[in-house]
Scaffold this active site. Structure first.
Site, short mmCIF file in Angstrom:
data_model
loop_
_atom_site.label_atom_id
_atom_site.label_comp_id
_atom_site.label_asym_id
_atom_site.label_seq_id
_atom_site.Cartn_x
_atom_site.Cartn_y
_atom_site.Cartn_z
N HIS A 220 -0.70 -9.02 8.86
CA HIS A 220 -0.93 -7.64 8.45
C HIS A 220 -0.60 -6.64 9.56
CE1 HIS A 220 -2.54 -9.29 4.90
NE2 HIS A 220 -3.79 -9.43 5.27
N LYS B 267 0.83 -1.20 0.00
CA LYS B 267 0.00 0.00 0.00
C LYS B 267 0.87 1.25 0.00
CE LYS B 267 -4.08 -2.05 2.17
NZ LYS B 267 -4.99 -1.76 1.04
#
Length: 484
Positions: free
Chosen positions: A240, A182
């Site tokens: 994550h 990201k």
């Protein structure tokens, strides 16, 4: 602003599981966007490989439908799409047998980068890896992309790493975690290590606490069988959220180099204290008139699997001693939101009256939606009437600050796939990093299983269990509000 794109060499990319859901939703649309933006070199080839008994023409139809479904209409240029489809071929391959491997070997060209994307379940990693070697398809410079989950616990992660090590060197293995692709996650490193403004303050002396939130509005429908064996701790925290924690807490690496970055991330994981039971909250969502409860979604009536986790943890090193990190993640919550919040301490002495509204500075790094950052600072409220203080955000939403074209950043998958072709492992997890994360996670899971803990219930589209709110309230703090 001129965009500087690092070129990639010609390549053959084989996608095992090329007709699967991940390929359809993420990999193929991402490759199209890279092709459209001119980042794929002339002569790049993509080979779908799966058990489906189809030919190249049928596979190109599959690719076309995936692009049309998951790429915005304004980017679907018919001529570009036609040229993109020309990059594809297809081979029917049996991962557990001998069918198709000789044909796949014939498809591979010499003198180009060879990359193999394992978009399949972990049980197929070993047979595919073994056949790539036995049929002389993957040479010493081949790159292997491995999807999560990287094991179910420390034992299986070690076994998986050992299996891959039998056939490939660590420098060839790319364990992909799309959160690391990201734009804002990478901007976190740029913010910390590219500016003098924040790094001197990035420590326990000035930071009161840090919050990391990954909230989803969706439930587990469609993934219930997998999710009920994993839960939020295995599915989200171990990978994550752990990666976001590492990038937030790590020391500056000596250089922006794959192993230098991953060495510092590994140090953070090894410095994590065990989590005490009173600092952990597990939850499971209920249903309402519009959505089913977790137990119905997962088709597990008496399930004790958590769809929500919140915890307080500490990094025991000089930089962060005494500064708590609060992590939370869950499904069927009020808003879809992923962010890192660094809340700084209040000034040691205020020269203003108590009721002026002054509060601590807060840096918010938004991963989704609306990627960007904002810094809450205190200023004087404009106008007469004395020194009245208000908090205002210094906002850098990418779309507003950089313009729509620049802000239309690549999807995490397309960025990471191009990094594989470049041979850049910086944003991929190393084997010892994965094992260290499991070594920290396993005792937490084992402890609540031994206690036979039952998750706390929470209403669908709420902020999670009340007990999670109390996790901060008892420390005199509050979670940031979940918002779109």
């Amino acid at each position: 602003m001129v965009s500087r794109v690092i070129p990639v060499d010609p390549f053959d990319l084989v996608i095992f599981g090329g007709t699967g859901d991940l390929a359809r939703r993420k990999i193929l649309p991402g490759l199209y966007r890279r092709f459209r933006d001119g980042q794929m070199p002339d002569g790049a080839r993509i080979i779908g490989a799966a058990r489906s008994d189809i030919d190249t023409a049928k596979y190109r139809q599959f690719v076309e439908s995936a692009v049309l479904e998951f790429v915005s209409k304004k980017k679907c240029d018919p001529e570009v799409l036609k040229a993109f489809l020309g990059c594809f071929s297809y081979v029917t391959v049996d991962a557990l047998g001998d069918m198709g491997w000789s044909e796949l070997a014939k498809e591979m060209r010499d003198d180009v980068v060879h990359a193999f994307y394992f978009s399949v379940g972990p049980r197929l990693f070993e047979p595919i890896a073994e056949r790539l070697k036995s049929h002389a398809i993957a040479g010493p410079d081949a790159r292997i992309v491995v999807e999560k989950p990287f094991g179910h616990d420390l034992e299986t992660a070690r076994a998986l790493n050992a299996t891959m090590a039998q056939h490939f060197e660590e420098r060839q293995i790319y364990r992909i975690d799309h959160y690391l692709g990201k734009e804002t996650v990478q901007n976190l490193m740029a913010l910390r290590f590219g500016n003098m403004l924040f790094e001197p303050l990035w420590n326990a002396q000035y930071v009161d606490h840090i919050q990391i939130t990954v909230a989803e509005t969706v439930g587990v429908e469609g993934r219930g069988a997998y999710y009920d064996r994993s839960g939020a701790m295995r599915d989200m925290v171990q990978n994550h959220l752990m990666q976001l924690l590492c990038l937030t807490a790590m020391e500056p690496p000596s250089k922006f180099d794959p192993d230098a970055v991953r060495d510092e991330k590994l140090k953070v994981i090894r410095a994590l204290d065990p989590v005490e039971p009173e600092d952990l909250v597990r939850g499971q969502y209920l249903g309402d008139d519009d959505v089913a409860p977790y137990t119905q979604d997962a088709e597990a009536e008496d399930s004790r699997t958590e769809s929500f986790v919140a915890m307080k943890l500490h990094v025991s090193n000089w930089r962060w001693n005494g500064t708590p990190f609060y992590l939370r993640t869950g499904k069927r919550l009020r808003a879809r939101m992923s962010e890192i919040v660094v809340r700084f301490k209040e000034p040691p002495h205020s020269i203003f009256e108590e009721d002026t509204g002054q509060s601590a500075n807060e840096l918010s790094i938004r991963l989704q939606p609306n990627e960007g950052m904002d810094l809450k600072v205190t200023i004087k409220e404009p106008g007469p009437g004395g020194m009245r203080l208000i908090d205002v955000p210094l906002d850098m939403t990418f779309a507003e600050a950089l313009g729509e074209e620049v802000a239309d950043v690549p999807d995490a998958y397309e960025r990471l796939i191009m990094d594989v072709i470049r041979g850049n492992q910086t944003l991929f997890m190393r084997g010892d990093e994965v094992e260290a994360a499991w070594a920290w996670t396993d005792p937490i899971i084992e402890a609540w299983q031994e206690r036979r803990d039952v998750p706390h219930s929470y209403d669908a589209f709420s902020s999670g269990p009340e007990e999670a709110l109390m996790l901060l309230h008892k420390d005199g703090r509050r979670w940031r509000e979940l918002r779109e």
